[in-house]
Design a protein around this motif. Structure first.
Motif, PDB file in Angstrom:
ATOM      1  N   TYR A   1       0.826  -1.221   0.000  1.00  9.68           N
ATOM      2  CA  TYR A   1       0.000   0.000   0.000  1.00  9.68           C
ATOM      3  C   TYR A   1       0.854   1.263   0.000  1.00  9.68           C
ATOM      4  O   TYR A   1       0.513   2.260  -0.637  1.00  9.68           O
ATOM      5  N   GLU A   2       1.958   1.219   0.727  1.00 12.34           N
ATOM      6  CA  GLU A   2       2.851   2.387   0.781  1.00 12.34           C
ATOM      7  C   GLU A   2       3.469   2.656  -0.592  1.00 12.34           C
ATOM      8  O   GLU A   2       3.506   3.796  -1.059  1.00 12.34           O
ATOM      9  N   LYS A   3       3.932   1.591  -1.224  1.00 13.67           N
ATOM     10  CA  LYS A   3       4.548   1.731  -2.554  1.00 13.67           C
ATOM     11  C   LYS A   3       3.555   2.289  -3.560  1.00 13.67           C
ATOM     12  O   LYS A   3       3.879   3.181  -4.347  1.00 13.67           O
ATOM     13  N   PHE A   4       2.328   1.745  -3.519  1.00 20.92           N
ATOM     14  CA  PHE A   4       1.294   2.206  -4.453  1.00 20.92           C
ATOM     15  C   PHE A   4       1.035   3.699  -4.263  1.00 20.92           C
ATOM     16  O   PHE A   4       0.933   4.455  -5.229  1.00 20.92           O
ATOM     17  N   ALA A   5       0.936   4.107  -3.008  1.00 14.73           N
ATOM     18  CA  ALA A   5       0.646   5.512  -2.701  1.00 14.73           C
ATOM     19  C   ALA A   5       1.764   6.415  -3.224  1.00 14.73           C
ATOM     20  O   ALA A   5       1.504   7.429  -3.880  1.00 14.73           O
ATOM     21  N   LYS A   6       2.984   6.039  -2.953  1.00 16.53           N
ATOM     22  CA  LYS A   6       4.125   6.845  -3.397  1.00 16.53           C
ATOM     23  C   LYS A   6       4.154   6.948  -4.912  1.00 16.53           C
ATOM     24  O   LYS A   6       4.363   8.021  -5.480  1.00 16.53           O
ATOM     25  N   LYS A   7       3.924   5.827  -5.561  1.00 17.38           N
ATOM     26  CA  LYS A   7       3.984   5.784  -7.029  1.00 17.38           C
ATOM     27  C   LYS A   7       2.881   6.635  -7.662  1.00 17.38           C
ATOM     28  O   LYS A   7       3.060   7.213  -8.732  1.00 17.38           O
ATOM     29  N   ASN A   8       1.741   6.713  -6.969  1.00 10.82           N
ATOM     30  CA  ASN A   8       0.588   7.403  -7.546  1.00 10.82           C
ATOM     31  C   ASN A   8       0.294   8.765  -6.908  1.00 10.82           C
ATOM     32  O   ASN A   8      -0.779   9.332  -7.105  1.00 10.82           O
ATOM     33  N   GLY A   9       1.249   9.252  -6.142  1.00 12.08           N
ATOM     34  CA  GLY A   9       1.107  10.586  -5.559  1.00 12.08           C
ATOM     35  C   GLY A   9      -0.029  10.734  -4.561  1.00 12.08           C
ATOM     36  O   GLY A   9      -0.625  11.800  -4.428  1.00 12.08           O
ATOM     37  N   ILE A  10      -0.332   9.645  -3.854  1.00 16.13           N
ATOM     38  CA  ILE A  10      -1.357   9.723  -2.800  1.00 16.13           C
ATOM     39  C   ILE A  10      -0.650   9.926  -1.460  1.00 16.13           C
ATOM     40  O   ILE A  10       0.328   9.235  -1.156  1.00 16.13           O
ATOM     41  N   LYS A  11      -1.138  10.891  -0.676  1.00 22.16           N
ATOM     42  CA  LYS A  11      -0.565  11.076   0.660  1.00 22.16           C
ATOM     43  C   LYS A  11      -1.063   9.960   1.578  1.00 22.16           C
ATOM     44  O   LYS A  11      -2.206   9.526   1.460  1.00 22.16           O
ATOM     45  N   PHE A  12      -0.227   9.536   2.498  1.00 23.58           N
ATOM     46  CA  PHE A  12      -0.706   8.557   3.494  1.00 23.58           C
ATOM     47  C   PHE A  12       0.001   8.791   4.816  1.00 23.58           C
ATOM     48  O   PHE A  12       1.064   9.417   4.876  1.00 23.58           O
ATOM     49  N   ILE A  13      -0.629   8.283   5.870  1.00 23.03           N
ATOM     50  CA  ILE A  13      -0.044   8.419   7.204  1.00 23.03           C
ATOM     51  C   ILE A  13       0.700   7.128   7.503  1.00 23.03           C
ATOM     52  O   ILE A  13       0.152   6.033   7.293  1.00 23.03           O
ATOM     53  N   ASN A  14       1.952   7.244   7.954  1.00 17.84           N
ATOM     54  CA  ASN A  14       2.728   6.053   8.310  1.00 17.84           C
ATOM     55  C   ASN A  14       1.951   5.279   9.376  1.00 17.84           C
ATOM     56  O   ASN A  14       1.726   5.776  10.474  1.00 17.84           O
ATOM     57  N   SER A  15       1.521   4.071   9.036  1.00 21.72           N
ATOM     58  CA  SER A  15       0.576   3.357   9.895  1.00 21.72           C
ATOM     59  C   SER A  15       1.211   2.284  10.769  1.00 21.72           C
ATOM     60  O   SER A  15       1.989   1.459  10.298  1.00 21.72           O
ATOM     61  N   TYR A  16       0.837   2.300  12.048  1.00 20.72           N
ATOM     62  CA  TYR A  16       1.293   1.288  12.996  1.00 20.72           C
ATOM     63  C   TYR A  16       0.165   0.303  13.319  1.00 20.72           C
ATOM     64  O   TYR A  16       0.178  -0.335  14.365  1.00 20.72           O
ATOM     65  N   THR A  17      -0.796   0.203  12.415  1.00 16.07           N
ATOM     66  CA  THR A  17      -1.999  -0.613  12.660  1.00 16.07           C
ATOM     67  C   THR A  17      -2.145  -1.682  11.576  1.00 16.07           C
ATOM     68  O   THR A  17      -1.184  -1.978  10.875  1.00 16.07           O
ATOM     69  N   ASN A  18      -3.364  -2.201  11.433  1.00 16.60           N
ATOM     70  CA  ASN A  18      -3.654  -3.142  10.338  1.00 16.60           C
ATOM     71  C   ASN A  18      -4.484  -2.461   9.244  1.00 16.60           C
ATOM     72  O   ASN A  18      -5.238  -3.105   8.537  1.00 16.60           O
ATOM     73  N   PHE A  19      -4.375  -1.146   9.187  1.00 16.09           N
ATOM     74  CA  PHE A  19      -5.049  -0.402   8.104  1.00 16.09           C
ATOM     75  C   PHE A  19      -4.125   0.738   7.668  1.00 16.09           C
ATOM     76  O   PHE A  19      -3.153   1.080   8.360  1.00 16.09           O
ATOM     77  N   ILE A  20      -4.434   1.324   6.510  1.00 16.66           N
ATOM     78  CA  ILE A  20      -3.689   2.492   6.058  1.00 16.66           C
ATOM     79  C   ILE A  20      -4.698   3.552   5.628  1.00 16.66           C
ATOM     80  O   ILE A  20      -5.778   3.212   5.109  1.00 16.66           O
ATOM     81  N   THR A  21      -4.366   4.798   5.900  1.00 19.54           N
ATOM     82  CA  THR A  21      -5.276   5.877   5.543  1.00 19.54           C
ATOM     83  C   THR A  21      -4.684   6.691   4.407  1.00 19.54           C
ATOM     84  O   THR A  21      -3.609   7.276   4.543  1.00 19.54           O
ATOM     85  N   TYR A  22      -5.397   6.675   3.275  1.00 15.53           N
ATOM     86  CA  TYR A  22      -4.989   7.432   2.090  1.00 15.53           C
ATOM     87  C   TYR A  22      -5.697   8.789   2.125  1.00 15.53           C
ATOM     88  O   TYR A  22      -6.923   8.838   2.287  1.00 15.53           O
ATOM     89  N   ILE A  23      -4.927   9.852   1.930  1.00 15.71           N
ATOM     90  CA  ILE A  23      -5.508  11.200   1.947  1.00 15.71           C
ATOM     91  C   ILE A  23      -5.474  11.758   0.520  1.00 15.71           C
ATOM     92  O   ILE A  23      -4.432  11.709  -0.136  1.00 15.71           O
ATOM     93  N   PHE A  24      -6.623  12.248   0.052  1.00 13.88           N
ATOM     94  CA  PHE A  24      -6.712  12.710  -1.338  1.00 13.88           C
ATOM     95  C   PHE A  24      -6.714  14.228  -1.441  1.00 13.88           C
ATOM     96  O   PHE A  24      -7.197  14.930  -0.547  1.00 13.88           O
ATOM     97  N   ASP A  25      -6.148  14.727  -2.536  1.00 15.11           N
ATOM     98  CA  ASP A  25      -6.143  16.169  -2.763  1.00 15.11           C
ATOM     99  C   ASP A  25      -7.342  16.561  -3.625  1.00 15.11           C
ATOM    100  O   ASP A  25      -8.291  17.139  -3.137  1.00 15.11           O
ATOM    101  N   ASP A  26      -7.293  16.205  -4.891  1.00 13.31           N
ATOM    102  CA  ASP A  26      -8.338  16.652  -5.815  1.00 13.31           C
ATOM    103  C   ASP A  26      -9.501  15.658  -5.929  1.00 13.31           C
ATOM    104  O   ASP A  26     -10.647  16.048  -6.115  1.00 13.31           O
ATOM    105  N   LYS A  27      -9.238  14.386  -5.792  1.00 18.74           N
ATOM    106  CA  LYS A  27     -10.315  13.393  -5.879  1.00 18.74           C
ATOM    107  C   LYS A  27     -11.154  13.403  -4.594  1.00 18.74           C
ATOM    108  O   LYS A  27     -10.637  13.683  -3.520  1.00 18.74           O
ATOM    109  N   ASN A  28     -12.419  13.053  -4.734  1.00 23.98           N
ATOM    110  CA  ASN A  28     -13.326  13.058  -3.580  1.00 23.98           C
ATOM    111  C   ASN A  28     -13.430  11.646  -2.981  1.00 23.98           C
ATOM    112  O   ASN A  28     -13.829  10.706  -3.663  1.00 23.98           O
ATOM    113  N   SER A  29     -13.078  11.529  -1.714  1.00 24.67           N
ATOM    114  CA  SER A  29     -13.030  10.198  -1.073  1.00 24.67           C
ATOM    115  C   SER A  29     -14.403   9.503  -1.078  1.00 24.67           C
ATOM    116  O   SER A  29     -14.484   8.287  -1.247  1.00 24.67           O
ATOM    117  N   THR A  30     -15.457  10.284  -0.934  1.00 27.48           N
ATOM    118  CA  THR A  30     -16.803   9.692  -0.907  1.00 27.48           C
ATOM    119  C   THR A  30     -17.165   9.115  -2.275  1.00 27.48           C
ATOM    120  O   THR A  30     -17.726   8.018  -2.374  1.00 27.48           O
TER     121      THR A  30
END
Lengths: 364, 364
Positions: free
Chosen positions: A290-319
């Motif tokens: 998930y981290e690699k995908f985000a970096k490759k596709n310019g998606i911001k993410f929070i370094n996760s210490y859990t069993n999930f990852i949170t992707y943060i979007f700029d122009d696209k709408n998460s909903t």
């Protein structure tokens, strides 16, 4: 019929959509539904648990052992503590509920991170307690300290979610213990460690020791069987603290608050080292995907210490992204309700993650 | 660490001793332990439920469907009501908890029979609400009316346990509905019908219709899967009421308050007509055995509309009898804690009841 005024301000918790609902709403075949929205264990149910549940299926008519002797004994041994340092809840959620009812009132407040587990606020609303949030969404210990010092008389409970749900970040244990030291002895600090095993596996500096917590007079550690242990459907969690705290919370515990089978399953899964190892290993290696995908596709993410990852979007709408994926049978958690243009994705098995990322790639 | 003052007055609920505890305390072989203390279904777990639980044992990691769509749909069909008239609880106990938190405060009171289900008082203590009890131990509707009329401004909830636990008596439905009519629209009447199916089977005049209750604006019906349906270990029950009442109580329902397997089991057992029939038939015929024994041996008893019978002793001490039987591996419920020199015995299977009565015969 009139009800207590407090109810006027309460909204219901919005749970992740269950598979059954998607099947009903969009006519997706059950086998094609992929739910990575509730941080359930993608490895499934431990095989040892499955066997134990099958063996005890004919005991559904028998009330559970309300002393919870065996499970408390197992947890006590695991953490080198005593059974009297443990309270069992219907999920660790219920221990949060006990804490709020035991410590808070209409005239008191809780202190939480800007964006964190919603149940703290929900249970506070049941009592009418005020909620102070730090300006930062993630945990910032200086902000916690500053607000606490200015509202010391009001704040009776402080929640630290370590690592934090739904963001994924995690404070170091060292700064947490230093923080606790500076907190008044009558303010209860709750260390919600629902995902702490994942954090510890990634970085030992994040490990919070239940034993160390149990030695403090003003802190409780919350653990759950819903995440690493894969028993989300069985509703079982626990609190570890000093005996005085536990015995007071126990006054609010309804009898038989967990099921006969939940006790059996929780006790069994603690022994299943292979299942635990597999869960932690899969999570660590797939998180990298998930981290690699985000970096490759310019998606911001929070370094996760859990069993999930949170992707943060700029122009696209998460909903919009979540709604489109939903129609394909992929269920993720939109965080718009938390004021974030972000999506929380539970780290699944390799095949599941590939499907999610392929579908996501087509939308961004 | 200080806690809310309310906790100072709370004692913990004393549950029936689990089989495991007897095995540990007295060294009785597990196969020789007979527990007829918690009104569990002596027929056991429905075979259909056992099959469903085995089939779904590998779903323990999945959170339950929090909309509870299927179970609400089944109950709605069974009672000719709508899903919006139903709330599901972790046992009907939890619905009692919702009621107390939704309607009561430190400044209000509840009204209950002199001797009745202890959870009403326990949950009232969690809030600090006052408890008014009728002078009679059993339900006396005139006494209820008299106290209500004199304390109308204070009493926000009235509990009628029909039939009554731990005594066994039951009001006629006709007088119950007449009573409700004379109660203010802002006072909530709770009809705790945990054992009502047994009462209805014995005497149709005792039948409380959930449909009729759902048409009232100030009454809620509580049902459970713990007794007739043999799912005591799974913690699942429900409330049926007008939509306004249900939607307000639902604000206090924690998400995922019942387990994935409890929902499956409850939905399944509703279909198992043979299991239900067998349970009711065994209970009715074996109740006669207990009545005959009591009459023959000069033991007073209360005509029971439940799946238990309460024996009242004159010269013998109920606690001593229970303690002696306990050492033989027979677990019954001493009612000394309720201020009664009496023993509550769950009606078991013929062989079990014969063993209890033989052991009892030797002590009286």
């Amino acid at each position: 019929m009139k009800f207590n005024k407090i109810l006027e301000n309460i909204k219901n918790y919005e749970a992740g959509k269950p598979i059954e609902l998607i099947v009903r709403e969009f006519g997706v075949e059950p086998k094609d539904v992929l739910k990575l929205a509730s941080n359930e264990n993608p490895v499934g149910t431990s095989k040892m648990v499955v066997q134990a549940l099958k063996k005890s299926a004919n005991k559904a008519h028998l009330y559970p052992d309300d002393s919870m002797y065996e499970l408390k004994d197992s947890l006590a041994k695991k953490y080198s503590i005593k059974p009297k340092n443990i309270i069992i809840g219907s999920g660790s959620d219920q221990v949060i509920e006990f804490v709020l009812h035991a410590k808070c009132s209409k005239n008191s407040a809780i202190l939480v991170a800007g964006t964190t587990f919603s149940m703290y606020e929900i249970y506070a609303a049941h009592i009418g307690a005020k909620v102070y949030k730090t300006p930062s969404k993630s945990h910032n210990i200086d902000e916690f300290m500053e607000i606490y010092n200015s509202k010391k008389d009001e704040i009776s409970v402080i929640f630290l979610c370590l690592p934090n749900n739904p963001l994924g970040e995690c404070l170091d244990a060292k700064e947490v213990f230093e923080f606790i030291k500076s907190i008044d002895k009558d303010t209860l600090v709750v260390i919600d460690a629902a995902y702490n095993e994942f954090a510890t596996y990634k970085d030992s500096k994040k490990h919070i020791s239940p034993l160390e917590i149990s030695k403090l007079k003003n802190t409780i550690y919350l653990g759950t069987f819903s995440k690493l242990y894969g028993l989300g459907g069985m509703r079982i969690g626990y609190g570890v603290a000093d005996e005085n705290i536990i015995s007071n919370l126990a006054k609010l515990r309804p009898p038989f608050n967990v099921t006969t089978h939940a006790l059996i399953a929780a006790n069994e899964v603690l022994k299943d080292k292979e299942f635990i190892k597999k869960t932690l290993e899969n999570n660590a290696s797939e998180m990298v995907r998930y981290e690699k995908f985000a970096k490759k596709n310019g998606i911001k993410f929070i370094n996760s210490y859990t069993n999930f990852i949170t992707y943060i979007f700029d122009d696209k709408n998460s909903t919009q992204i979540c709604d489109t994926l939903l129609k394909q049978g992929i269920i993720l958690r939109d965080l718009k309700g938390y004021g974030l243009n972000a999506i929380r994705i539970t780290v699944g098995l390799p095949k599941q993650n590939k499907r999610v990322l392929k579908a996501l790639k087509a939308l961004i």
